[in-house]
Write an enzyme that holds these catalytic residues in place. Structure first.
Site, mmCIF file in Angstrom:
data_model
loop_
_atom_site.group_PDB
_atom_site.id
_atom_site.type_symbol
_atom_site.label_atom_id
_atom_site.label_comp_id
_atom_site.label_asym_id
_atom_site.label_seq_id
_atom_site.Cartn_x
_atom_site.Cartn_y
_atom_site.Cartn_z
ATOM 1 C CG HIS A 128 -1.901 1.048 1.346
ATOM 2 N ND1 HIS A 128 -1.593 2.342 1.718
ATOM 3 C CD2 HIS A 128 -3.236 1.028 1.132
ATOM 4 C CE1 HIS A 128 -2.698 3.072 1.726
ATOM 5 N NE2 HIS A 128 -3.710 2.298 1.363
ATOM 6 C CG ASP A 203 0.828 -1.693 6.345
ATOM 7 O OD1 ASP A 203 -0.112 -1.709 7.166
ATOM 8 O OD2 ASP A 203 0.736 -1.134 5.236
ATOM 9 C CD GLN A 206 -6.648 -3.679 4.623
ATOM 10 O OE1 GLN A 206 -7.606 -4.331 5.016
ATOM 11 N NE2 GLN A 206 -6.775 -2.428 4.206
ATOM 12 C CE LYS A 229 -6.690 0.805 6.240
ATOM 13 N NZ LYS A 229 -7.729 1.194 5.286
ATOM 14 C CB CYS A 376 -3.929 3.654 -1.674
ATOM 15 S SG CYS A 376 -4.885 5.174 -1.616
#
Length: 453
Positions: A128, A203, A206, A229, A376
């Protein structure tokens, strides 16, 4: 496998209550329908539990760290206890810091600002933009998209073997793709990084809402994620992990809260002694409600039990993938193949349809909210589609803005708050749109497809 053979109604647990679950939206064809929010990968709806906790705290709101009054002291305790909650949620090591930020993007830019001089950064093109772009002051090596988890590890091994022996190095990798939903081999990548003297940041934007994340077991140096999120409201994020680079770096923001002592010098200048704790990078009045909401979401997910949440989400994934497989015109995007483990994020293209047109029809005619475009993650989507970056888009309408870029894919995403009916409606809608076409006319406005009126 037929969708009818999947007993979605026999889910292991009910969806967690979220805000907006009873909101109705109008359809262009007439009437209203309960909105199916299937854009969790962009922002998940806030858990009702989180909202209730925030509402209960709101009357006691006070400025943290700076007040002697009861409400300020209460808010300070709540704010600092949230660090402990997040650290437990992430299974942090002794000595790790939890820094509160605005988002995953903010967290990774903070880490980028704390890199030692001449640090080398290794990042896959599949990231991302939040983890692809912050490293502008470092020497960056962008790695090509791997087609298997094993290839990802081998690609990183080769790059690290060829790096300069001296100096710091950092690997940045996603835990779950925001385009394909596929899980990455984080533990193996961390082992490769450490074997070559590099550090690694995960990261988890998600990953954390869908799977447990253990800093200790994955052996990552830092982890970043966003509240919005993780079923919390907008405007809060986390960077958690090793303290040394953060402690040695100049504060991300200079101001009150980051400074322990400020004094004037005889020459008229100012000397500053900065905090060595997480406060060093939290200057200004913090987002107390945002921090509290993240802690509340961490508790809610932990108490619900990730084993149960993961199992239920897998049923939803199976339903969507089986339904899409029955439509020959649909191609699901994947790096690692159909058997790769994944979270509830699925992107696809439909032959004969522009993605904006398809997404607009899902919304206007079925009350289903999905995402279309490049998410993105432009290099990744372009790689998956093999598309030309200059390819123009269209919407089945005669007018197309000059130089308009193609909106290349459609993404459906879901999670702990998604009712079974929403994914079932989505599968039916895809089948009907492909076989029967849209029931309404659409036109392009500012590069996007909208119902014609």
């Amino acid at each position: 496998m037929s969708v009818s053979t999947i007993a979605v109604s026999q889910s292991l647990c009910a969806p967690l209550p979220v805000l907006g679950r009873d909101v109705t939206v109008p359809l262009v064809t007439g009437g209203e329908v309960t909105y199916a929010a299937l854009d969790y990968a962009a922002s998940a709806p806030a858990l009702q539990r989180v909202w209730d906790d925030v509402a209960a705290y709101a009357p006691y709101y006070g400025s943290v760290h700076r007040g002697a009054g009861y409400l300020s002291q209460l808010s300070t305790d709540l704010f600092e206890n949230a660090r402990t909650t997040v650290a437990e949620f992430l299974d942090c090591r002794d000595g790790d810091q939890v820094v509160f930020t605005r988002s995953t993007t903010d967290s990774l830019n903070l880490l980028a600002a704390a890199l030692p001089a001449d640090c080398q950064v290794f990042v896959f093109e599949t990231e991302h933009h939040a983890s692809l772009l912050p490293w502008r002051e470092a020497r960056v090596t962008y790695l090509n998209a791997p087609r298997t988890p094993g290839e990802a590890v081998a690609t990183l091994e080769r790059a690290l073997t060829d790096r300069d022996a001296d100096g710091a190095a950092l690997v940045c990798v996603t835990g779950a793709s925001n385009v394909t939903g596929e899980l990455w081999p984080v533990r193996e990548l961390a082992a490769a990084a450490h074997a070559h003297g590099a550090r690694i940041v995960l990261d988890a934007a998600q990953l954390a809402p869908h799977h447990p994340v253990s800093v200790r077991e994955l052996d990552v140096d830092w982890v970043a994620f966003s509240g919005h999120k993780l079923y919390a409201p907008f405007g809060s994020g986390v960077l958690a992990g090793r303290s040394d680079w953060l402690r040695e770096a100049e504060p991300y923001l200079a101001g009150g809260g980051a400074s322990r002592k400020v004094s004037r010098r005889a020459d008229g200048g100012v000397d500053v002694e900065w905090h060595e704790s997480a406060a060093r990078h939290e200057a200004g009045s913090p987002n107390v409600i945002g921090v509290y909401s993240i802690a509340s979401a961490c508790k809610a997910l932990s108490e619900a039990g990730f084993d149960t949440l993961v199992a239920r989400e897998q049923q939803l994934i199976d339903t969507v993938r089986a339904g899409l497989a029955e439509v020959p015109e649909v191609r699901v995007l994947s790096l690692f193949g159909d058997d790769a483990p994944r979270v509830g994020v699925i992107s696809f293209v439909v032959d004969g349809w522009n993605s904006s047109h398809f997404a607009a029809a899902l919304s206007a005619e079925y009350g289903i909210g999905v995402r279309d475009g490049l998410f993105c993650a432009h290099p990744l989507v372009r790689t998956l589609l093999g598309s030309d970056p200059e390819t123009q888009g269209e919407c089945g309408a005669p007018e197309v803005a000059a130089g308009e870029k193609s909106l290349n894919a459609i993404r459906v995403s879901f999670g702990a708050g998604t009712p079974d009916e929403h994914v079932e409606r989505f599968v039916r809608a895809v089948r009907e749109l492909v076989s029967e076409g849209a029931r309404w006319n659409y036109r392009t406005v500012d590069g996007r497809c909208v119902p014609a009126v």
